[in-house]
Write a protein that holds these residues in place. Structure first.
Motif, short mmCIF file in Angstrom:
data_model
loop_
_atom_site.label_atom_id
_atom_site.label_comp_id
_atom_site.label_asym_id
_atom_site.label_seq_id
_atom_site.Cartn_x
_atom_site.Cartn_y
_atom_site.Cartn_z
N ASP A 180 70.48 20.45 50.40
CA ASP A 180 71.35 21.29 49.59
C ASP A 180 70.74 21.53 48.20
O ASP A 180 69.72 20.94 47.85
CB ASP A 180 72.75 20.69 49.49
CG ASP A 180 72.81 19.36 48.78
OD1 ASP A 180 71.85 19.00 48.09
OD2 ASP A 180 73.85 18.69 48.88
N TYR B 122 71.65 20.73 45.18
CA TYR B 122 71.56 19.55 44.31
C TYR B 122 70.28 18.79 44.58
O TYR B 122 69.59 18.38 43.65
CB TYR B 122 72.79 18.65 44.51
CG TYR B 122 72.60 17.28 43.91
CD1 TYR B 122 72.66 17.10 42.53
CD2 TYR B 122 72.32 16.18 44.71
CE1 TYR B 122 72.46 15.85 41.97
CE2 TYR B 122 72.13 14.93 44.16
CZ TYR B 122 72.20 14.77 42.79
OH TYR B 122 72.00 13.53 42.24
N HIS B 123 69.94 18.58 45.84
CA HIS B 123 68.75 17.80 46.19
C HIS B 123 67.45 18.51 45.80
O HIS B 123 66.46 17.85 45.50
CB HIS B 123 68.77 17.43 47.67
CG HIS B 123 69.79 16.37 47.95
ND1 HIS B 123 71.01 16.66 48.49
CD2 HIS B 123 69.78 15.05 47.71
CE1 HIS B 123 71.70 15.54 48.59
NE2 HIS B 123 70.99 14.55 48.12
N LEU C 121 67.23 17.58 42.17
CA LEU C 121 66.91 16.16 42.07
C LEU C 121 65.43 15.92 42.36
O LEU C 121 64.75 15.20 41.62
CB LEU C 121 67.79 15.37 43.03
CG LEU C 121 67.71 13.86 42.99
CD1 LEU C 121 68.21 13.34 41.64
CD2 LEU C 121 68.54 13.26 44.12
N THR D 53 67.52 17.05 37.41
CA THR D 53 68.79 16.35 37.24
C THR D 53 68.63 14.94 37.77
O THR D 53 67.70 14.66 38.55
CB THR D 53 69.94 17.09 37.97
OG1 THR D 53 71.19 16.53 37.56
CG2 THR D 53 69.81 17.01 39.48
N SER E 122 71.78 13.08 38.44
CA SER E 122 73.08 12.69 38.99
C SER E 122 73.92 13.91 39.31
O SER E 122 73.67 15.01 38.80
CB SER E 122 73.84 11.80 38.00
OG SER E 122 74.21 12.56 36.87
N HIS E 123 74.94 13.69 40.14
CA HIS E 123 75.88 14.78 40.43
C HIS E 123 76.61 15.20 39.15
O HIS E 123 76.88 16.38 38.95
CB HIS E 123 76.91 14.32 41.48
CG HIS E 123 76.37 14.32 42.86
ND1 HIS E 123 76.00 13.17 43.49
CD2 HIS E 123 76.14 15.32 43.73
CE1 HIS E 123 75.57 13.46 44.70
NE2 HIS E 123 75.63 14.77 44.87
N PHE F 90 74.24 17.41 37.09
CA PHE F 90 74.08 18.69 37.76
C PHE F 90 75.32 19.56 37.60
O PHE F 90 75.22 20.75 37.29
CB PHE F 90 73.78 18.47 39.25
CG PHE F 90 73.55 19.74 40.01
CD1 PHE F 90 72.39 20.47 39.84
CD2 PHE F 90 74.49 20.20 40.92
CE1 PHE F 90 72.17 21.65 40.54
CE2 PHE F 90 74.28 21.37 41.63
CZ PHE F 90 73.12 22.10 41.44
N SER F 91 76.49 18.96 37.76
CA SER F 91 77.74 19.71 37.63
C SER F 91 77.90 20.32 36.24
O SER F 91 78.25 21.50 36.10
CB SER F 91 78.94 18.80 37.90
OG SER F 91 78.97 18.40 39.24
N TRP G 114 73.93 22.23 34.91
CA TRP G 114 73.42 23.36 35.69
C TRP G 114 74.51 24.29 36.21
O TRP G 114 74.34 25.50 36.23
CB TRP G 114 72.55 22.87 36.84
CG TRP G 114 71.24 22.38 36.36
CD1 TRP G 114 70.85 21.07 36.25
CD2 TRP G 114 70.14 23.16 35.88
NE1 TRP G 114 69.57 21.00 35.73
CE2 TRP G 114 69.12 22.27 35.50
CE3 TRP G 114 69.92 24.53 35.75
CZ2 TRP G 114 67.90 22.70 35.01
CZ3 TRP G 114 68.71 24.97 35.25
CH2 TRP G 114 67.71 24.06 34.88
N LEU H 155 81.38 18.36 41.47
CA LEU H 155 80.85 18.16 42.83
C LEU H 155 81.63 17.10 43.58
O LEU H 155 81.82 17.21 44.80
CB LEU H 155 79.36 17.78 42.78
CG LEU H 155 78.40 18.93 42.53
CD1 LEU H 155 76.96 18.43 42.56
CD2 LEU H 155 78.58 20.05 43.53
N GLY I 131 80.47 21.45 48.77
CA GLY I 131 79.41 21.83 47.85
C GLY I 131 79.91 22.81 46.81
O GLY I 131 81.09 23.13 46.75
#
Length: 76
Positions: A2, A4-5, A8, A13, A15-16, A19-20, A23, A31, A38
């Motif tokens: 996905d 996020y990965h 990462l 980033t 962490s979630h 990222f939330s 970004w 998230l 997602g």
């Protein structure tokens, strides 16, 4: 993999939460609240626009692809 990965793996980033907020321009727990759905289409479109403005075109293309093939339950 996905979106996020992808961030990462590139060290953009860590962490979630980051990222939330950094970004996606959403709350830190965004998230987590979305769960398995997602990011929403709106969040991904905003992310795409940010990436294009920053010149991160390959990553923007991955986000665009994710928006085009977004599952129905994630569109809300």
């Amino acid at each position: 993999m996905d979106i996020y990965h992808h961030f990462l793996a590139r060290g953009l980033t860590d962490s979630h939460r980051h990222f939330s907020s950094a970004w996606l321009g959403r709350a830190e727990n965004y998230l987590c609240l979305r769960g398995t759905r997602g990011p929403s289409a709106d969040a991904l479109v905003q992310l795409f626009q940010t990436l294009v403005m920053e010149g991160r075109l390959m990553l923007a293309a991955r986000v665009a692809w994710a928006v085009l093939w977004l599952p129905a339950e994630a569109r809300r």
